[in-house]
Scaffold this active site. Structure first.
Site, PDB file in Angstrom:
ATOM      1  N   ALA A 234       0.869  -1.075  -0.142  1.00  0.00           N
ATOM      2  CA  ALA A 234      -0.031  -0.208  -0.177  1.00  0.00           C
ATOM      3  C   ALA A 234       0.878   1.325  -0.102  1.00  0.00           C
ATOM      4  O   ALA A 234       1.879   0.856   0.030  1.00  0.00           O
ATOM      5  CB  ALA A 234      -0.920   0.178   1.156  1.00  0.00           C
ATOM      6  N   LYS A 235       0.394   2.128  -0.693  1.00  0.00           N
ATOM      7  CA  LYS A 235       1.460   3.342  -0.605  1.00  0.00           C
ATOM      8  C   LYS A 235       1.605   3.907   0.588  1.00  0.00           C
ATOM      9  O   LYS A 235       2.775   5.060   0.726  1.00  0.00           O
ATOM     10  CB  LYS A 235      -0.052   4.342  -0.647  1.00  0.00           C
ATOM     11  CG  LYS A 235      -0.703   4.707  -2.133  1.00  0.00           C
ATOM     12  CD  LYS A 235      -0.547   6.189  -2.496  1.00  0.00           C
ATOM     13  CE  LYS A 235       0.812   6.163  -2.978  1.00  0.00           C
ATOM     14  NZ  LYS A 235       0.440   7.802  -4.004  1.00  0.00           N
TER      15      LYS A 235
END
Ligand code: GLU
Length: 294
Positions: A234-235
């Site tokens: 994920a970011k």
């Protein structure tokens, strides 16, 4: 026509795991002489500018595609026509359940966890009239099977649950499971390469395809990218997008090519050495080179 596709949702930037899936979809399509299509799945969760950045990143990776990308938001008539066809065959019913009611409903023994328990399946017309005044109905498929089996190039024969899944949401938006099947059928997509988080949805989609008169595609559900802790990338894990990685000095193409076990400096060159049989079904663990504000 025979085609493969990549179908991103423009809800944010693609991360390196998404880019890897896109490259794999391209490789699978091109090595089998198929067209390769891009479909923007923008019925839900659209972030302004994300579509353009996603397409730019796919191009930066060296991918090409046939024709202009299509957008689901411009194909609502097709989805409604499919719902109409199913309705005409008595395969659709209105559902008034909230998420909470579904979670709290007693589940029948033969229903897998999370499957719709059938609460609204057999309401009388009078009962429906009462419920309609309370909230807008979603439309569900009156499924005639409990499971359906699909063929997957990486996972083999896969049998999974088919419940009375949603075709059109209560807010009027066509459901993902409907739109994806209608589009793949209408676009001549006979090969679906995507993340293996969607493997469990494939039986529902393949069953629906047969009801709509198209042969289910060949599936290739490829492993997702995980962070070193074993969670879905994920970011927040650090530099994960094309731009972030490039700015950190990473050759994104080379990294992805290496991760799929192929060599070359362009997607076309990878075709020579790409061996689908050698692709691991295990998740691809990626350790982002720099962290952003963790
Ligand atoms: N739009 C979906 C996603 O981004 C992919 C759907 C599909 O490939 O069938 O997760």
């Amino acid at each position: 026509m025979s085609a493969g596709r990549y179908a991103p949702s423009p809800s944010g930037d693609l991360h390196i795991g998404n880019l890897r899936t896109a490259l794999l979809a391209w490789l699978w399509a091109r090595r089998s002489g198929r067209d390769f299509l891009i479909r923007v799945e923008d019925l839900d969760r659209v972030r302004p500018g994300a579509e353009q950045r996603q397409l730019d990143d796919l191009r930066a990776l060296g991918l090409d595609w046939d024709g202009a990308p299509v957008r689901q938001s411009q194909r609502l008539d097709l989805y409604e026509a499919a719902i109409g066809r199913l309705e005409g065959e008595g395969r659709v019913y209105e559902c008034f359940c909230t998420r909470r009611e579904i979670l709290e409903a007693p589940t029948a023994p033969h229903h897998p966890p999370g499957a719709y328990p059938g609460t609204c399946r057999d309401l009388t017309e009078a009962e429906r009239a009462v419920r309609r005044a309370e909230r807008p109905a979603a439309l569900r498929l009156r499924s005639e099977v409990a499971t359906f089996t699909v063929a997957d190039k990486l996972h083999g024969t896969y049998e999974g649950a088919v419940d009375d899944f949603v075709l059109r949401r209560g807010d009027g938006v066509p459901a993902y499971n409907l739109a994806v099947v209608v589009d793949d059928g209408a676009q001549g997509v006979d090969q679906v390469v995507r993340g293996d988080d969607l493997l469990a949805s494939a039986p529902r989609q393949a069953y629906l395809a047969t009801l709509l008169g198209t042969a289910p595609p060949t599936y290739v559900h490829v492993p997702l990218a995980l962070n070193p802790a074993g969670q879905r990338l994920a970011k927040r894990d650090g530099a994960v997008t094309y731009a972030e990685l490039r700015d950190a000095g990473v050759d994104v193409f080379a990294l992805i090519a290496d991760s799929v076990g192929a060599t070359g400096s362009s997607p076309r060159e990878l075709l020579e050495s790409f061996d689908p049989a050698a692709l691991s079904t295990q998740p691809w663990v990626f350790d982002p080179p720099v962290s952003s504000g963790r």
